[in-house]
Design a protein around this motif. Structure first.
Motif, mmCIF file in Angstrom:
data_model
loop_
_atom_site.group_PDB
_atom_site.id
_atom_site.type_symbol
_atom_site.label_atom_id
_atom_site.label_comp_id
_atom_site.label_asym_id
_atom_site.label_seq_id
_atom_site.Cartn_x
_atom_site.Cartn_y
_atom_site.Cartn_z
ATOM 1 N N MET A 131 0.913 -1.150 0.242
ATOM 2 C CA MET A 131 -0.110 -0.108 0.520
ATOM 3 C C MET A 131 1.179 1.392 -0.237
ATOM 4 N N ALA A 132 0.926 2.265 -1.433
ATOM 5 C CA ALA A 132 1.498 3.205 -1.188
ATOM 6 C C ALA A 132 0.894 4.307 0.076
ATOM 7 N N TYR A 133 2.644 5.131 0.106
ATOM 8 C CA TYR A 133 2.420 5.890 1.896
ATOM 9 C C TYR A 133 1.392 7.062 1.419
ATOM 10 N N LEU A 134 1.463 7.800 0.000
ATOM 11 C CA LEU A 134 1.029 8.541 -0.444
ATOM 12 C C LEU A 134 0.210 8.352 -1.139
ATOM 13 N N LYS A 147 5.075 -1.758 -8.631
ATOM 14 C CA LYS A 147 4.147 -2.358 -8.759
ATOM 15 C C LYS A 147 2.859 -2.246 -7.764
ATOM 16 N N LEU A 148 3.530 -2.686 -6.381
ATOM 17 C CA LEU A 148 2.499 -2.739 -5.303
ATOM 18 C C LEU A 148 2.387 -1.380 -4.179
ATOM 19 N N ASP A 149 3.571 -1.016 -4.211
ATOM 20 C CA ASP A 149 3.228 0.560 -3.467
ATOM 21 C C ASP A 149 3.664 1.965 -3.616
ATOM 22 N N SER A 150 3.878 1.672 -5.419
ATOM 23 C CA SER A 150 4.075 3.302 -5.426
ATOM 24 C C SER A 150 3.077 4.333 -5.866
ATOM 25 N N MET A 151 2.958 4.984 -5.901
ATOM 26 C CA MET A 151 1.384 5.646 -6.645
ATOM 27 C C MET A 151 2.330 5.834 -8.189
ATOM 28 N N ILE A 152 2.924 5.695 -8.502
ATOM 29 C CA ILE A 152 3.667 5.400 -10.666
ATOM 30 C C ILE A 152 4.170 3.503 -10.163
ATOM 31 N N THR A 153 3.116 3.032 -11.578
ATOM 32 C CA THR A 153 3.495 1.978 -11.148
ATOM 33 C C THR A 153 4.101 1.281 -12.478
ATOM 34 N N GLU A 154 3.836 1.764 -13.623
ATOM 35 C CA GLU A 154 4.705 1.832 -14.892
ATOM 36 C C GLU A 154 6.041 2.324 -15.001
ATOM 37 N N THR A 155 6.706 1.027 -14.977
ATOM 38 C CA THR A 155 8.748 0.572 -15.001
ATOM 39 C C THR A 155 9.519 0.341 -16.190
#
Length: 389
Positions: free
Chosen positions: A1-4, A76-84
């Motif tokens: 889960m993202a902190y932001l 992909k799980l925790d960032s608010m930006i998930t494209e890598t």
């Protein structure tokens, strides 16, 4: 889960895209690693372990994370930006990931030009902290593109905190109060510095702290001269002073407290004199806090007091700095600073001296929210404690 939260991330990405438009830049590359997390975290609410990377923000469209394959599922799980996208230069050296898709910057450049059109100018954030190999690969992969350092302009986006950011920092200071109580209660003859640190760290981790702004400081006796001494196995001794500091984080945002404890439970007469010097410098600094003042104006009162008391030779650090994703971050309001204190900033008053032949190193610190009408204590109890005569 993202902190932001999503609204914060989107607002920040929009600010970066406005910065790109204002400077006629096509994309931004925002470098980060575990030791330089702030600029990347500002956009993602996330930072990898072991690997480094960058956030790529186009002038229009969705951003992506440039990193390594070990952190890809984490992002992909925790960032608010998930494209890598994965790059060797951001990976753990010599590690192998045979099932990962790994590209180079030339391949990325081809992808971006196909998506965005011709790319002429790229803004770099944190290039001075980037490994030489990473910078060189960007130069070679983005051949013919002008690279422009926009670090200062990007960091200025972080100066004024949103209401959501201020909420996280207020909560972090409440955790710092809990840590303070636990560390003070643990301080006694025969207890190790590590045990004192552990008491504070448990107090905040058990209350859901997301991390720490720095390694917990516990320096007893002469060890306090180290300025930021992390706790050691040294045992506390009667008659010593113990300098403590702890910086719990909530959703990535730091709080802090710093103080000086007496192992015996009370200061000697001479120790009290040293503490009184810190508190008087603190009082003078706080009295001068007002929106519109420059860093050198904020720094001057305590510096003049230490000069009067013949203690200025023991000064190492300025007395006011901002706090946010880092416990101490820009702007730093030092003796030559022309940065201006503004409403919406979250700041710390941090009074210290080090290398004294009798008292060694001492520090007291707490924080304030800057408003147009004055400053609001982030820890009312520590504010009262340090202002007390």
């Amino acid at each position: 889960m993202a902190y932001l939260i999503k609204a914060e991330s989107q607002a920040r990405i929009h600010k970066v895209q406005e910065l790109l438009a204002a400077n006629k830049l096509d994309i931004a590359l925002v470098y980060y690693d575990e030791f330089n997390i702030g600029n990347g975290w500002y956009l993602t609410g996330w930072c990898p372990q072991f690997e480094s990377g960058a956030v790529l923000v186009p002038g229009q469209g969705e951003p992506m994370i440039l990193g390594g394959p070990e952190s890809e599922p984490f992002a992909k799980l925790d960032s608010m930006i998930t494209e890598t996208r994965n790059f060797t230069v951001f990976m753990v050296p010599d590690e192998e990931y045979p099932n990962a898709t790994i590209i180079d910057f030339k391949k990325l450049f081809e992808e971006l030009t196909g998506r965005l059109g011709k790319i002429k100018r790229v803004g770099l954030v944190g290039a001075g902290r980037m490994p030489a190999a990473g910078y060189q690969q960007i130069v070679e992969g983005f051949s013919g593109v002008e690279l422009v350092d926009i670090t200062d302009a990007f960091v200025r986006l972080r100066y004024i905190k949103s209401e959501w950011e201020r909420q996280q920092i207020r909560a972090a200071f409440k955790l710092a109060d809990a840590a303070y109580d636990a560390m003070k209660a643990k301080t006694a003859k025969g207890v190790s510095e590590i045990e004192v640190a552990a008491a504070g760290e448990y107090a905040v981790r058990s209350r859901s702290a997301s991390g720490f702004g720095f390694g917990t400081i516990v320096g007893s006796g002469a060890r306090s001269n180290a300025v930021v001494p992390t706790a050691s196995s040294k045992l506390l001794e009667d008659g010593e002073l113990v300098m403590i500091g702890i910086s719990p984080k909530v959703n990535g945002y730091a709080g802090v407290v710093g103080d000086v404890f007496a192992v015996s439970g009370s200061y000697t007469q001479r120790q009290q004199v040293a503490i009184d010097h810190l508190k008087e410098a603190f009082r003078r600094t706080k009295a001068g806090l007002a929106a519109g003042k420059t860093g050198k104006e904020l720094d001057a009162p305590a510096r003049a007091y230490f000069e009067e008391q013949q203690l200025s030779q023991y000064l190492v650090c300025p007395f006011v700095h901002t706090i946010g994703l880092h416990e101490a971050e820009s702007p730093f309001f030092g003796p030559h600073s022309n940065d201006v204190l503004e409403p919406g900033m979250m700041i710390c008053v941090d009074i210290s001296f080090f290398g004294h032949p009798e008292f060694h190193g001492l520090r007291i610190e707490t924080g304030y929210e800057v408003t147009a009408g004055g400053v609001i204590p982030l820890s009312p109890r520590m504010d009262a404690h340090f202002l007390d005569h």
